[in-house]
Design an enzyme around this catalytic site. Structure first.
Site, PDB file in Angstrom:
ATOM      1  N   SER B 172      -3.615   1.384   2.226  1.00 32.34           N
ATOM      2  CA  SER B 172      -2.338   2.051   1.967  1.00 32.34           C
ATOM      3  C   SER B 172      -2.334   2.628   0.549  1.00 32.34           C
ATOM      4  CB  SER B 172      -1.192   1.059   2.198  1.00 32.34           C
ATOM      5  OG  SER B 172       0.034   1.739   2.336  1.00 32.34           O
ATOM      6  N   ARG B 242      13.865  -2.074   1.864  1.00 33.46           N
ATOM      7  CA  ARG B 242      12.760  -2.837   2.425  1.00 33.46           C
ATOM      8  C   ARG B 242      12.836  -2.892   3.952  1.00 33.46           C
ATOM      9  NH1 ARG B 242       7.529  -4.536   1.747  1.00 33.46           N
ATOM     10  NH2 ARG B 242       7.228  -6.635   2.537  1.00 33.46           N
ATOM     11  N   ASP B 338      -1.225   2.947  13.690  1.00 30.57           N
ATOM     12  CA  ASP B 338      -0.636   3.202  12.375  1.00 30.57           C
ATOM     13  C   ASP B 338      -0.012   4.595  12.391  1.00 30.57           C
ATOM     14  OD1 ASP B 338      -0.016   3.663   9.713  1.00 30.57           O
ATOM     15  OD2 ASP B 338      -1.981   3.097   8.931  1.00 30.57           O
ATOM     16  N   HIS B 371       0.622  -0.053  10.766  1.00 30.16           N
ATOM     17  CA  HIS B 371       0.054   0.125   9.430  1.00 30.16           C
ATOM     18  C   HIS B 371      -0.388  -1.193   8.810  1.00 30.16           C
ATOM     19  CE1 HIS B 371      -0.608   1.961   5.558  1.00 30.16           C
ATOM     20  NE2 HIS B 371       0.271   1.177   4.986  1.00 30.16           N
ATOM     21  N   ASP B 372       0.408  -2.220   8.978  1.00 28.64           N
ATOM     22  CA  ASP B 372       0.109  -3.511   8.347  1.00 28.64           C
ATOM     23  C   ASP B 372      -1.113  -4.205   8.927  1.00 28.64           C
ATOM     24  OD1 ASP B 372       1.879  -3.568   6.308  1.00 28.64           O
ATOM     25  OD2 ASP B 372       3.247  -5.035   7.181  1.00 28.64           O
TER      26      ASP B 372
END
Lengths: 398, 398
Positions: B172, B242, B338, B371-372
């Protein structure tokens, strides 16, 4: 048409503190009033009474009362589908699709669109006065569901003397209403066209809605929902909610095409938190203009209604059960770049309709415009809609 | 290793009001101090001086100083890649990949990870004391870029006596730093592994960041960035930011699998704005726990750094120009689900590296984790990383 005309004449005029507090005023729309003898019985188990539904019409109901079209609006939409918006001055939100000679031909059909219960453009919602207190409902307004919206619309049609619908059509949250209409009132819907929608809200969509709600509730000006009495407006929170939601209405390719990484008025970053990029300026504008026309609590309620929508849950988890024995003919439409209600959601609806032996056409429109494509100039959508509606009209003898 | 050990001993101890105000304190990390004679010259054209970089290491630098690995952390990451986090008590964020016998084998390599400039875990950032005023910088801290982060890391490596890197790796925003390292210091990077990243931030990603920033700035407790002096914390705004960002780190399939439409503690809606759905409760928890460990202004600065990142822009719009003549060997990795940094972004990097005649492997890992995934247990990522790193080690004679 007499009934509708009567209602226009009967439009209530609010006066006094209630009118000043209410953000729900829309002086341009006729309103159907439902008094204590006609409460709306909601899914939450409480009654809303009295209540009112604001609406707009176009075209003329025929002698057989067989040419009525109900347009169901989306989350932040309203009844001004083919009329200049009284607050924004913009054209009706579906003038691309509705009008003389258009796929929904107002020379042939009588078109009705009502502001959903829980919203803020003239129908009763959290900004309306709670008769029990004399103050705006705020969070004392009952949670409403998509089915409650449809119940209220059915009561409006009764009032307007419309026995059944030739066509029920809508996109996004409007499409949810179309599906609910077909499930709740199968005998009152001849043809149904749910667009860019789903039979239930996905976890990701619930998540995005929850972020928007938290943004509103985090704004001190929200005042636990009592901002109208406090004389404040949670404009910042609502603006942030709108900005976030707006991203989900578009697509990455559309954003790239429209904005890319272009800077505002220059070719270099300012090394600041100004709206350096065009996309930032665009989003901020979307947030600012939205708060001018929408009530924050209504946004909470309507997002919640979408989250709760799960048509299969009512049939023991089998979506087809919602449509068993239906005679309604369907055209389900999705857009390739819609990631809020992706084609897979429409496909699930089509599978269920097939399993329920319903006549169903499925149109996936190639478009890079994302979810909002249903509101935009999409010739493939128009031609498919025209074909489906014309064929349905022939079958109906219109 | 003497140099690093010295620095550990030289760790500054802040005292007085500055220490109380600073949210940047991390007593567990050694810190490299750069005094007035060693300013950080930023892309914004201003100097940050003095400044400090907090870091962590694992393993031992060999006699040739040829086995150094630099791990670059992501937006809200920090230097605790393989050590218990001093604030959260959680394991290091990349213990899955780094450790004895792991793909980044701390029995073989000397691994360094530093908190980026502009962050809040011990490196100088907007929560640090501005020596010109004696108060926290707030928005007077200069905007920093990915290149500025890399410049500061290079100064840290100089200080640690590390001439060049065997491997530079990160996901990232960390992957952006890896690409910038390869572009800025091609002779100091033997092998590079940018993961789940892009050579520029897309319009959609800028849009999501902008919503997060607006959520923070909308919080009155943010106090125009001077919340440390005001004794407040924009916890609600940062929490909302967040929550929204967290959705983009996952995938719709992962959210569906983990949460679906399951209700909290029951099978029916409560008809309220409580966290009815498990996904809502999860998101709220993500927001709450984040504000316990992260500084709001740092979040503004680091998101901005990502937005500004555009490696091709430095080469006249041609990404390959960033890598011309490089001898670095690359392994570019993406994850199928992602959507924040989709495979297309990695493919663009690979195309540019091929055009620049660089040796490059491309690994697209099948995963539904979004993505994570780069932070999670992904065996296919581990085996590909192990293969690439082992081959690079052989080529380096390690």
């Amino acid at each position: 048409m007499d009934t509708a005309a009567d209602l226009i004449a009967n439009r209530p005029v609010e006066t006094g503190p209630a009118a000043e507090l209410s953000q729900a005023a829309d002086p341009k729309s006729p309103v159907a009033l439902f008094g204590p003898d006609e409460p709306l019985a909601t899914d939450a188990g409480v009654q809303i009474s009295p209540f009112q539904i604001a609406y707009q019409t176009a075209g003329t109901l025929n002698a057989d009362r067989s040419n009525a079209v109900l347009i169901c609006h989306a989350l932040t939409g309203d009844q001004h589908f083919a009329h200049t918006h009284p607050l924004t001055g913009k054209p009706g939100w579906w003038e691309t699709l509705v009008g003389p000679g258009k796929p929904i031909d107002t020379d042939r059909y009588f078109v009705v669109c009502s502001n959903v219960i829980g919203s803020c453009m003239g129908s009763t919602g959290p900004a309306s006065i709670n008769p029990a207190t004399g103050h705006p409902y705020g969070l004392d307004f009952p949670l409403v569901t998509i089915r409650d919206m449809v119940r209220a619309q059915a009561m409006l049609l009764d009032r307007l003397g419309i026995p059944d619908l030739f066509l029920c059509i809508g996109g996004s949250m409007g499409g949810m209403q179309v599906l609910q209409w077909a499930a709740s009132f199968p005998d009152r819907v001849f043809a149904a066209m749910p667009i860019a929608t789903g039979a239930r809200h996905s976890a990701q969509n619930i998540a995005f809605h929850e972020v928007g709600r938290q943004a509103i509730m985090a704004d001190p000006a929200w005042a636990e929902g009592r901002y109208l009495e406090a004389g404040t407006r949670p404009a910042k929170g609502l603006g942030v909610a709108r900005m976030g939601a707006h991203i989900t209405y578009l697509s990455e390719p559309a954003l790239h095409r429209k904005f890319g990484r272009r800077f505002q008025g220059g070719s270099a970053p300012t090394f600041s938190f100004n709206a350096d990029f065009q996309i930032e300026s665009y989003l901020r504008h979307q947030g600012l203009s939205f708060v001018e026309r929408f009530d924050a609590n209504a946004y909470l309620y309507l997002t919640r209604a979408m989250d709760y929508f799960d048509l299969a849950a009512d049939g023991g988890g089998v979506l087809a059960n919602a449509f068993r024995g239906t005679k309604t003919r369907f055209c389900v439409m999705s857009f390739t770049s819609d990631w809020l209600f992706p084609t897979a959601d429409s496909r699930a609806i089509v599978h269920a309709l097939n399993a329920a032996s319903a006549p169903v056409a499925f149109v996936e429109v190639e478009s890079d415009k994302g979810h909002d494509a249903f509101l935009l100039d999409e010739p493939a959508m128009f031609s498919a809609a025209r074909g489906f509606i014309d064929a349905a009209a022939r079958a109906r003898g219109l």
